[in-house]
Design an enzyme around this catalytic site. Structure first.
Site, PDB file in Angstrom:
ATOM      1  N   LYS A  54     -19.919  37.180 -56.185  1.00  0.00           N
ATOM      2  CA  LYS A  54     -18.706  37.998 -56.298  1.00  0.00           C
ATOM      3  C   LYS A  54     -18.446  38.723 -54.990  1.00  0.00           C
ATOM      4  CE  LYS A  54     -19.063  38.628 -61.261  1.00  0.00           C
ATOM      5  NZ  LYS A  54     -19.713  39.336 -62.351  1.00  0.00           N
ATOM      6  N   GLN A  98     -21.992  44.940 -64.129  1.00  0.00           N
ATOM      7  CA  GLN A  98     -22.556  43.628 -64.488  1.00  0.00           C
ATOM      8  C   GLN A  98     -23.360  43.740 -65.781  1.00  0.00           C
ATOM      9  OE1 GLN A  98     -22.079  40.643 -62.703  1.00  0.00           O
ATOM     10  NE2 GLN A  98     -23.052  39.768 -64.502  1.00  0.00           N
ATOM     11  N   ASP A 121     -12.590  43.786 -65.525  1.00  0.00           N
ATOM     12  CA  ASP A 121     -13.147  42.863 -66.518  1.00  0.00           C
ATOM     13  C   ASP A 121     -12.267  42.816 -67.773  1.00  0.00           C
ATOM     14  OD1 ASP A 121     -15.309  41.260 -66.001  1.00  0.00           O
ATOM     15  OD2 ASP A 121     -16.814  42.794 -66.399  1.00  0.00           O
TER      16      ASP A 121
END
Ligand code: NAD
Length: 293
Positions: A54, A98, A121
């Site tokens: 990422k 995460q 997200d």
């Protein structure tokens, strides 16, 4: 008939290039560099690889990448303190924590603490609600990628019978909402669905997200249907001791019947980070816009 293979790698690359162009435009017009902050707690090897990828792709797109690493022993208060700091940091437009988090940390509470306008997200209940009521919002990355892939085959999905297999909050439910927003007729199938093959046979568009290797057989698929295979399953390979990745769809069978299909790997997988970058630039543009108003 052999299905068109939907090249997720190439489509993801094109999306990353488009994001890079928008980043340059934002820098030129407003002097803003979109920034993505990733919070990693613990040393889970798979998570470390994701976070590294990422970061690299964020920088490649011309955005700023911030990584916050905490030990596996971190407390909930420490994680929440970082999130609070990132919420008010004007250089940060997207925040991603995460998952999975270590057991002492309440993941739902941490996700709720993220500013919904920086929730790249798309898991914050405010964004889930906005998605359901049709307001502009940040939408979850893998489901967004699934819809973009389907639209490369048929730009207008309106009126299609879509069957989503799986009802998780990460994939199944949000992809179903996104397809509803595209005016599909949506059925959500799950582990208690009776006669799954019959339900799937109705579909012009199949989104398979059950995490069951090769479950969807060729004879479940309506000829010409679009098949988006989200499943990532590691199974034993023919060579002893080796493994390989397969999707939820029996690919070789489906290839003979479907109109278009995503491979595994190389289909949905590469779209997830590309959509994360897209969400970050979307968030930066929106935050900028609301400051200007
Ligand atoms: P999950 O385990 O949370 O949910 C699976 C869903 O499938 C459940 O709702 C369950 O009801 C349904 N299901 C299970 N068995 C079934 C059956 N026999 N018939 C019908 N429905 C059944 O999984 P998830 O997090 O939604 O992920 C699904 C798959 O997608 C996994 O293989 C995962 O690795 C993959 N995935 C890929 C990406 C990506 O490509 N970037 C991202 C997320 C998940």
């Amino acid at each position: 008939m052999t299905a068109e293979i939907i090249d997720g790698k190439a489509i993801a690359q094109a999306l990353r290039h488009e994001v890079a162009r928008r980043v340059q435009a934002l820098q030129a017009a407003r002097g803003v560099t979109p920034g993505l902050a990733v919070v990693l707690v613990g040393e889970d090897p798979a998570s470390e690889v994701y976070v590294r990828n990422k970061g690299a792709q964020t920088r490649e797109a011309g955005m700023a990448s911030f990584e916050h690493k905490l030990p596996a022993t971190a407390t909930q208060a420490e994680v929440l303190a970082i999130v609070a700091r990132l919420n008010t940091d004007a250089n940060v437009h997207g925040i991603l924590v995460q998952l999975p988090l270590p057991p002492q940390i309440d993941a739902a509470a941490v996700l709720r603490a993220i500013d919904p306008d920086k929730d790249v997200d798309g898991f914050h209940p405010i964004n889930v609600g906005r998605l359901v009521i049709g307001e502009p919002c940040l939408t979850p990355c893998t489901p967004t990628g699934c819809v973009l892939l389907a639209k490369t085959v048929t730009p207008k999905l309106a009126g299609l019978e879509a069957v989503v297999i799986g009802r998780s909050t990460i994939v199944g439910k949000p992809v179903a909402q996104l397809l509803l927003r595209e005016d599909c007729t949506v059925t959500i199938a799950h582990s208690r669905t009776r006669d799954l093959p019959a339900v799937v046979r109705r579909a012009d568009l199949i989104i398979a997200a059950a995490g069951r290797p090769l479950m969807v057989r060729g004879n479940w698929i309506k000829p010409g249907a679009i098949v988006i295979d989200v499943g990532i399953n590691r199974v034993a390979a023919d060579v002893a001791g080796k493994t390989r990745l397969v999707g939820d769809v029996a690919y070789d069978e489906a290839l003979q019947v479907a109109g278009a299909i995503t491979p595994v790997p190389g289909g949905v997988g590469p779209m997830t980070i590309a959509c994360l970058l897209k969400n970050t630039v979307d968030a930066a543009e929106r935050i900028r816009q609301s400051l200007a108003n």
